[in-house]
Design an enzyme around this catalytic site. Structure first.
Site, mmCIF file in Angstrom:
data_model
loop_
_atom_site.group_PDB
_atom_site.id
_atom_site.type_symbol
_atom_site.label_atom_id
_atom_site.label_comp_id
_atom_site.label_asym_id
_atom_site.label_seq_id
_atom_site.Cartn_x
_atom_site.Cartn_y
_atom_site.Cartn_z
ATOM 1 N N HIS A 70 -2.989 0.280 -3.911
ATOM 2 C CA HIS A 70 -3.057 -1.035 -3.009
ATOM 3 C C HIS A 70 -3.052 -2.171 -3.965
ATOM 4 O O HIS A 70 -3.656 -2.265 -5.107
ATOM 5 C CB HIS A 70 -4.361 -1.011 -2.646
ATOM 6 C CG HIS A 70 -4.566 0.364 -1.608
ATOM 7 N ND1 HIS A 70 -3.638 0.566 -0.436
ATOM 8 C CD2 HIS A 70 -5.467 1.303 -2.030
ATOM 9 C CE1 HIS A 70 -4.335 1.879 0.147
ATOM 10 N NE2 HIS A 70 -5.225 2.373 -0.975
ATOM 11 N N CYS A 87 -6.184 18.397 -8.354
ATOM 12 C CA CYS A 87 -6.944 19.599 -8.807
ATOM 13 C C CYS A 87 -6.086 20.321 -9.875
ATOM 14 O O CYS A 87 -5.233 20.015 -10.274
ATOM 15 C CB CYS A 87 -6.607 20.863 -7.528
ATOM 16 S SG CYS A 87 -6.804 19.973 -5.837
ATOM 17 N N SER A 142 0.871 -1.261 -0.091
ATOM 18 C CA SER A 142 0.181 0.060 -0.280
ATOM 19 C C SER A 142 0.811 1.206 -0.033
ATOM 20 O O SER A 142 1.896 1.222 0.715
ATOM 21 C CB SER A 142 -0.831 -0.002 1.071
ATOM 22 O OG SER A 142 -1.792 -0.849 1.130
ATOM 23 N N GLU A 150 -1.152 18.928 -5.736
ATOM 24 C CA GLU A 150 -2.570 18.940 -6.318
ATOM 25 C C GLU A 150 -3.597 17.847 -5.870
ATOM 26 O O GLU A 150 -4.577 17.911 -6.303
ATOM 27 C CB GLU A 150 -2.454 18.604 -7.756
ATOM 28 C CG GLU A 150 -1.390 19.694 -8.623
ATOM 29 C CD GLU A 150 0.070 19.391 -8.319
ATOM 30 O OE1 GLU A 150 0.318 18.186 -7.700
ATOM 31 O OE2 GLU A 150 0.712 20.080 -9.303
ATOM 32 N N SER A 151 -3.296 17.429 -4.525
ATOM 33 C CA SER A 151 -3.849 16.287 -3.792
ATOM 34 C C SER A 151 -3.019 15.007 -3.454
ATOM 35 O O SER A 151 -2.191 15.100 -2.802
ATOM 36 C CB SER A 151 -5.199 16.002 -4.278
ATOM 37 O OG SER A 151 -6.044 17.254 -4.213
#
Lengths: 129, 129
Positions: free
Chosen positions: B68, B83, B55, B62-63
């Site tokens: 996973h 974004c 993971s 931008e986020s």
């Protein structure tokens, strides 16, 4: 048809600006949400932007949580991505809505990772290494 | 109506098991995907489970990106949450599909963080602190 993952998108509007700016506090809130949900935390990464705004991820044995805040809009976008049937998304969502003093929460729930297995006994959570 | 965020869900089936087990390699692949997309990386967290499975999250200005893996099913669930309008999701998705030697990719794209602003000039990316 079985799916490996639940994806819960929580868009919190009209939040406390003070809370949306404080990375330490947000990290505490996300860790608490993970615990309330019944998740096992294995790592995290939080970052504060200029002049404001926080992004953070919490890696859990069941996948991950994420948050991005826009204090200037009173907005936080929170994601729960989890495996297994024992995760309490509702309580964790309720906790975070209160935590950020949100006036309006838009929540959606979807599945992903569809598998053509018969039965639902496939392994969803690995042991923490 | 404008939305702050793009959410791209990439479910990769029939992947190379070897690649799905190697956390270092997966981290490299996700970092490369962030670069191809045009994102600015600010942090990451990767974890290997027992007996297998990885993971990882990559926090970007931008986020975030997340992955996973389930080597036993030849499966990887990858998320791009970004974004702004300058992100090249298509190229990054193509890169990762090839990177994991996936035989079949299921990709969905949605918006979240809807705002009632007139115009589309709201700020989407903070400066890295």
């Amino acid at each position: 048809m079985n799916a490996l993952l639940d994806l819960v998108l929580i868009d919190l509007y009209d939040c406390s600006r003070e809370r949306l700016e404080d990375a330490d506090l947000i990290r505490q809130g996300m860790m608490a949400a993970a615990e309330i949900m019944g998740a096992e935390v294995v790592g995290d990464s939080f970052h504060t932007f200029k002049p404001w705004g926080v992004s953070g991820t919490v890696t859990i044995a069941e996948s991950h949580l994420a948050i991005h805040t826009w204090p200037e809009y009173g907005f936080a976008a929170i994601t729960f991505e989890t495996c297994g049937n024992h995760m309490d998304h509702t309580e964790a969502c309720r906790y975070l809505t209160t935590f950020f003093c949100s006036g309006y929460a838009k929540v959606t729930h979807q599945k992903r990772g569809f598998m053509e297995f018969a039965g639902a006994d496939f392994k969803y959570k690995q042991e923490v290494g």
